[in-house]
Design a protein around this motif. Structure first.
Motif, PDB file in Angstrom:
ATOM      1  N   LEU A  43       0.840  -1.204   0.000  1.00  0.00           N
ATOM      2  CA  LEU A  43       0.000   0.000   0.000  1.00  0.00           C
ATOM      3  C   LEU A  43       0.879   1.260   0.000  1.00  0.00           C
ATOM      4  O   LEU A  43       0.612   2.211  -0.755  1.00  0.00           O
ATOM      5  CB  LEU A  43      -0.934  -0.001   1.226  1.00  0.00           C
ATOM      6  CG  LEU A  43      -1.890   1.192   1.313  1.00  0.00           C
ATOM      7  CD1 LEU A  43      -2.889   1.186   0.149  1.00  0.00           C
ATOM      8  CD2 LEU A  43      -2.668   1.198   2.640  1.00  0.00           C
ATOM      9  N   VAL A  44       1.929   1.239   0.794  1.00  0.00           N
ATOM     10  CA  VAL A  44       2.842   2.392   0.859  1.00  0.00           C
ATOM     11  C   VAL A  44       3.522   2.591  -0.500  1.00  0.00           C
ATOM     12  O   VAL A  44       3.594   3.712  -1.018  1.00  0.00           O
ATOM     13  CB  VAL A  44       3.891   2.174   1.983  1.00  0.00           C
ATOM     14  CG1 VAL A  44       5.041   3.163   1.857  1.00  0.00           C
ATOM     15  CG2 VAL A  44       3.223   2.291   3.353  1.00  0.00           C
ATOM     16  N   LYS A  45       3.977   1.498  -1.088  1.00  0.00           N
ATOM     17  CA  LYS A  45       4.649   1.589  -2.401  1.00  0.00           C
ATOM     18  C   LYS A  45       3.688   2.195  -3.440  1.00  0.00           C
ATOM     19  O   LYS A  45       4.053   3.090  -4.214  1.00  0.00           O
ATOM     20  CB  LYS A  45       5.083   0.170  -2.815  1.00  0.00           C
ATOM     21  CG  LYS A  45       5.929   0.101  -4.043  1.00  0.00           C
ATOM     22  CD  LYS A  45       6.598  -1.280  -4.132  1.00  0.00           C
ATOM     23  CE  LYS A  45       7.339  -1.445  -5.440  1.00  0.00           C
ATOM     24  NZ  LYS A  45       6.557  -2.085  -6.495  1.00  0.00           N
ATOM     25  N   ILE A  57      -5.824   1.474   5.506  1.00  0.00           N
ATOM     26  CA  ILE A  57      -5.361   0.123   5.820  1.00  0.00           C
ATOM     27  C   ILE A  57      -6.391  -0.457   6.802  1.00  0.00           C
ATOM     28  O   ILE A  57      -6.621   0.099   7.878  1.00  0.00           O
ATOM     29  CB  ILE A  57      -3.914   0.122   6.377  1.00  0.00           C
ATOM     30  CG1 ILE A  57      -3.414  -1.299   6.639  1.00  0.00           C
ATOM     31  CG2 ILE A  57      -3.737   0.980   7.617  1.00  0.00           C
ATOM     32  CD1 ILE A  57      -2.669  -1.893   5.476  1.00  0.00           C
ATOM     33  N   ALA A  58      -7.064  -1.526   6.370  1.00  0.00           N
ATOM     34  CA  ALA A  58      -8.166  -2.040   7.204  1.00  0.00           C
ATOM     35  C   ALA A  58      -7.646  -2.575   8.544  1.00  0.00           C
ATOM     36  O   ALA A  58      -8.286  -2.399   9.581  1.00  0.00           O
ATOM     37  CB  ALA A  58      -8.925  -3.126   6.434  1.00  0.00           C
ATOM     38  N   ASP A  59      -6.479  -3.194   8.512  1.00  0.00           N
ATOM     39  CA  ASP A  59      -5.880  -3.730   9.738  1.00  0.00           C
ATOM     40  C   ASP A  59      -5.300  -2.571  10.571  1.00  0.00           C
ATOM     41  O   ASP A  59      -4.256  -2.001  10.234  1.00  0.00           O
ATOM     42  CB  ASP A  59      -4.780  -4.721   9.327  1.00  0.00           C
ATOM     43  CG  ASP A  59      -4.027  -5.285  10.517  1.00  0.00           C
ATOM     44  OD1 ASP A  59      -4.269  -4.837  11.654  1.00  0.00           O
ATOM     45  OD2 ASP A  59      -3.185  -6.170  10.292  1.00  0.00           O
ATOM     46  N   GLU A  60      -5.985  -2.248  11.663  1.00  0.00           N
ATOM     47  CA  GLU A  60      -5.632  -1.043  12.439  1.00  0.00           C
ATOM     48  C   GLU A  60      -4.227  -1.128  13.035  1.00  0.00           C
ATOM     49  O   GLU A  60      -3.591  -0.105  13.267  1.00  0.00           O
ATOM     50  CB  GLU A  60      -6.680  -0.809  13.528  1.00  0.00           C
ATOM     51  CG  GLU A  60      -8.034  -0.509  12.906  1.00  0.00           C
ATOM     52  CD  GLU A  60      -9.125  -0.212  13.920  1.00  0.00           C
ATOM     53  OE1 GLU A  60      -8.810   0.417  14.934  1.00  0.00           O
ATOM     54  OE2 GLU A  60     -10.270  -0.633  13.675  1.00  0.00           O
ATOM     55  N   SER A  61      -3.744  -2.350  13.256  1.00  0.00           N
ATOM     56  CA  SER A  61      -2.407  -2.474  13.857  1.00  0.00           C
ATOM     57  C   SER A  61      -1.306  -2.000  12.901  1.00  0.00           C
ATOM     58  O   SER A  61      -0.170  -1.799  13.304  1.00  0.00           O
ATOM     59  CB  SER A  61      -2.152  -3.931  14.274  1.00  0.00           C
ATOM     60  OG  SER A  61      -1.990  -4.733  13.120  1.00  0.00           O
ATOM     61  N   GLN A  62      -1.651  -1.813  11.628  1.00  0.00           N
ATOM     62  CA  GLN A  62      -0.657  -1.378  10.631  1.00  0.00           C
ATOM     63  C   GLN A  62      -0.691   0.131  10.403  1.00  0.00           C
ATOM     64  O   GLN A  62       0.034   0.646   9.562  1.00  0.00           O
ATOM     65  CB  GLN A  62      -0.939  -2.069   9.285  1.00  0.00           C
ATOM     66  CG  GLN A  62      -0.999  -3.565   9.324  1.00  0.00           C
ATOM     67  CD  GLN A  62       0.385  -4.188   9.253  1.00  0.00           C
ATOM     68  OE1 GLN A  62       1.305  -3.604   8.715  1.00  0.00           O
ATOM     69  NE2 GLN A  62       0.528  -5.347   9.859  1.00  0.00           N
ATOM     70  N   TYR A  63      -1.568   0.819  11.145  1.00  0.00           N
ATOM     71  CA  TYR A  63      -1.757   2.250  10.865  1.00  0.00           C
ATOM     72  C   TYR A  63      -0.449   3.049  10.999  1.00  0.00           C
ATOM     73  O   TYR A  63      -0.082   3.822  10.117  1.00  0.00           O
ATOM     74  CB  TYR A  63      -2.828   2.842  11.802  1.00  0.00           C
ATOM     75  CG  TYR A  63      -2.910   4.354  11.681  1.00  0.00           C
ATOM     76  CD1 TYR A  63      -3.584   4.944  10.615  1.00  0.00           C
ATOM     77  CD2 TYR A  63      -2.273   5.193  12.600  1.00  0.00           C
ATOM     78  CE1 TYR A  63      -3.629   6.317  10.468  1.00  0.00           C
ATOM     79  CE2 TYR A  63      -2.319   6.575  12.462  1.00  0.00           C
ATOM     80  CZ  TYR A  63      -2.999   7.128  11.397  1.00  0.00           C
ATOM     81  OH  TYR A  63      -3.034   8.487  11.244  1.00  0.00           O
ATOM     82  N   ASP A  64       0.273   2.849  12.113  1.00  0.00           N
ATOM     83  CA  ASP A  64       1.491   3.635  12.353  1.00  0.00           C
ATOM     84  C   ASP A  64       2.522   3.410  11.249  1.00  0.00           C
ATOM     85  O   ASP A  64       3.157   4.353  10.785  1.00  0.00           O
ATOM     86  CB  ASP A  64       2.112   3.266  13.711  1.00  0.00           C
ATOM     87  CG  ASP A  64       1.271   3.823  14.859  1.00  0.00           C
ATOM     88  OD1 ASP A  64       0.435   4.710  14.596  1.00  0.00           O
ATOM     89  OD2 ASP A  64       1.431   3.340  16.002  1.00  0.00           O
ATOM     90  N   LYS A  65       2.637   2.161  10.845  1.00  0.00           N
ATOM     91  CA  LYS A  65       3.610   1.827   9.791  1.00  0.00           C
ATOM     92  C   LYS A  65       3.304   2.610   8.501  1.00  0.00           C
ATOM     93  O   LYS A  65       4.192   3.222   7.900  1.00  0.00           O
ATOM     94  CB  LYS A  65       3.547   0.317   9.523  1.00  0.00           C
ATOM     95  CG  LYS A  65       4.571  -0.175   8.544  1.00  0.00           C
ATOM     96  CD  LYS A  65       4.537  -1.701   8.472  1.00  0.00           C
ATOM     97  CE  LYS A  65       5.571  -2.203   7.477  1.00  0.00           C
ATOM     98  NZ  LYS A  65       5.531  -3.650   7.317  1.00  0.00           N
TER      99      LYS A  65
END
Ligand code: NDP
Ligand code: MG
Length: 382
Positions: A43-45, A57-65
Motif C-alpha cells: 500500500l505504501v509503495k 489500511i483495514a488492519d488497524e495495527s498497521q496504521y502507524d507503519k
C-alpha cells in the motif's frame, strides 16, 4: 478532467491490475483513494507512486507503519473497516472499484451507492449476499453498476446497443484445474493443486472457488441481479480455453458473444472508461494459434457447489447469504488443510439446511445471517 477512482482492495489481483490500467492512461485516470487489508508495504509503495488523496489500511495495527512511511507526502491515512465506508463517499470520487474479497465488500459498497458513486463491481460476493438490496439501492440512487468480472463484462458488451429481450445467457466456465478429474481423484486434491488455475492468475479465495465451481455458481447469481434474468435462463457451459468470455441469446435465436485473450485488464479498463473503449497493448487473440474451442456440460455430481448455488438462488431470501458465508469458512479451511475438497460442499449444504430462513432480509438480517452461518459452518467443520 481526469476520472478520479477509488480502488477498494488496491493491493490484490484486481487492484494491482486496475493500477496497471491507470498507469497506462494517466492522462485520463487518477487513483484518488487506495485501500488494503493488511499489506502495508505494498500500500505504501502504491501510495508513493500514485500519490492518492487518501489511503486506508483495514488492519488497524498497521496504521502507524503506513502513516510513518507516508508522513512526507500530503496523503490522508486512515485505518479500520469503518474508514472504508467513509472514504468511498469523498466528494471528488467519480467511480468506486470494489475489489475487496468476500462479505467485507458489502458495507463499503452500500456506502458508495448511498453517496451516488458509480460502482465498477469486481466483488461479486456483494451481489451474492444481498443482490436484492443492492439492486434496489442502485435504482433508488440512480447508480450504475459496471461489471468487472470477465463473464459479466462479456454479457454487458453483448448487450451494448440491444433493446430486445434476453432469451438466455450463456455463462462460460473454464472448469478449473479439476475439470477432468474423477470423483475419487477429487477426494484427495490439495490446496496447492487447486491454486494452480489453468487460465487465470487470481487471488487465492477466488482460485479455490473456481476449482470447486462455486465461483460459477456465484456468477449465476451475479448475472441474475446485473441483468435481471432468472437462473433457469442462465446456462453454464464449460469452455476450457476461456476465449469466449460469455454470450447472450436473443429471442430470434441469434447469439452474441465477446471473445478475447484471458486478461482481466480488458474488463477492468472498460468498466473504468465506459462508455468509451481505450487503446491497449494487452495480448490479442492469435487466430492461427487457436487450436479448438470446445464446450461441455458441467458435471453437477463432481461439482456440487454449482448445484448448491442454483438451489440457494431459487430459495431467495437469505439463502445466498448463507451460501456465501459457509463458503468463506470452508474455502479458508481448505486452504489451511482443515477441510477436504469435497467436504466443502457437504458443509455448505448442511449450513443451508440449519440456518433459519428469512424471506425478505434487511441489512441487519444479512449481517446476522452471515455471523450465524459462519458459526454453524465452523462448528460443522470441527
Ligand atoms: P485478492 O485476494 O487478490 O485481493 C483482495 C484485496 O482486498 C486486497 O487488496 C486485500 O488486501 C483486500 N482485503 C481482503 N480482505 C479484506 C478485508 N477484510 N478488509 C479490507 N480489505 C481486504 O482478491 P482478488 O483481487 O482476486 O479478488 C477481488 C474480488 O474480485 C473478489 O470478490 C473476486 O471474486 C473478484 N474477482 C476477481 C478476479 C480476478 O481475476 N482476481 C476475477 C473476477 C472477479 P491485502 O492485500 O492487504 O490482503
Ligand atoms: Mg469470472
Amino acid at each position: 478532467m481526469k476520472r478520479k477512482i477509488c480502488i477498494l482492495g488496491s493491493t490484490g489481483s484486481i487492484g494491482t491490475q486496475a493500477l496497471d490500467v491507470i498507469r497506462a492512461h494517466s492522462d485520463l485516470f487518477e487513483a484518488y483513494v487506495l485501500t488494503a487489508g493488511s499489506n502495508a508495504d505494498l500500500l505504501v509503495k502504491q501510495a508513493r507512486e500514485f500519490e492518492p488523496c487518501a489511503v486506508v489500511i483495514a488492519d488497524e495495527s498497521q496504521y502507524d507503519k503506513v502513516s510513518d512511511a507516508l508522513s512526507d507526502l500530503p496523503i490522508q491515512v486512515y485505518a479500520g473497516s469503518e474508514a472504508l465506508c467513509q472514504v468511498v463517499t469523498m466528494e471528488p470520487i467519480d467511480i468506486v472499484l470494489t475489489a475487496l474479497v468476500g462479505f467485507s465488500g458489502l458495507r463499503p459498497t452500500i456506502a458508495a451507492i448511498g453517496a451516488n458513486k458509480p460502482i465498477a463491481l469486481a466483488n461479486k460476493e456483494t451481489l451474492v449476499v444481498a443482490g436484492e438490496l443492492i439492486t434496489r439501492l442502485c435504482c433508488e440512487h440512480h447508480v450504475a453498476m459496471l461489471p468487472v468480472d470477465s463473464e459479466h463484462s462479456a454479457i454487458f458488451q453483448s448487450l451494448m446497443g440491444e433493446h430486445s429481450a434476453i432469451e438466455k445467457i450463456i455463462l462460460t466456465a473454464s472448469g478449473g484445474p479439476f475439470r477432468t478429474f474423477t470423483l475419487d481423484e477429487m477426494r484427495h486434491v490439495t490446496a496447492v493443486q487447486a491454486l494452480k488455475h489453468p487460465n487465470w492468475d487470481m487471488g487465492a479465495k477466488i482460485t479455490i472457488d473456481s476449482a470447486s465451481m462455486m465461483n460459477k455458481g456465484f456468477e449465476v447469481i451475479e448475472a441474475k441481479w446485473l441483468f435481471d434474468v432468472e437462473p433457469e435462463r442462465i446456462q453454464v457451459v464449460v469452455h476450457p480455453q476461456s476465449i469466449v468470455h460469455s454470450a447472450v441469446q436473443f429471442e430470434d435465436g441469434a447469439v452474441k458473444a465477446q471473445l478475447g485473450a484471458p486478461d482481466m485488464r480488458v474488463p477492468i479498463q472498460l468498466a473504468l472508461s465506459y462508455p468509451e473503449r481505450l487503446k491497449s497493448d494487452f495480448p490479442r487473440i492469435d487466430w492461427w494459434d487457436m487450436k479448438d474451442l470446445s464446450f461441455e456440460r458441467p458435471d453437477l455430481e463432481r461439482f456440487p457447489c454449482l448445484a448448491l448455488a442454483y438451489e440457494a438462488t431459487r430459495r431467495k431470501g437469505n439463502a445466498p447469504c448463507v451460501l456465501n458465508a459457509a463458503n468463506e469458512v470452508v474455502n479458508l479451511a481448505f486452504r489451511q488443510e482443515r477441510c477436504g475438497f469435497l467436504q466443502m460442499a457437504d458443509v455448505i449444504s448442511e449450513t443451508l439446511a440449519r440456518v433459519p430462513y428469512i424471506k425478505t432480509p434487511a441489512l441487519e438480517d444479512y449481517l446476522a445471517t452471515d455471523a450465524e452461518s459462519r458459526r454453524v459452518a465452523t462448528q460443522l467443520l470441527s
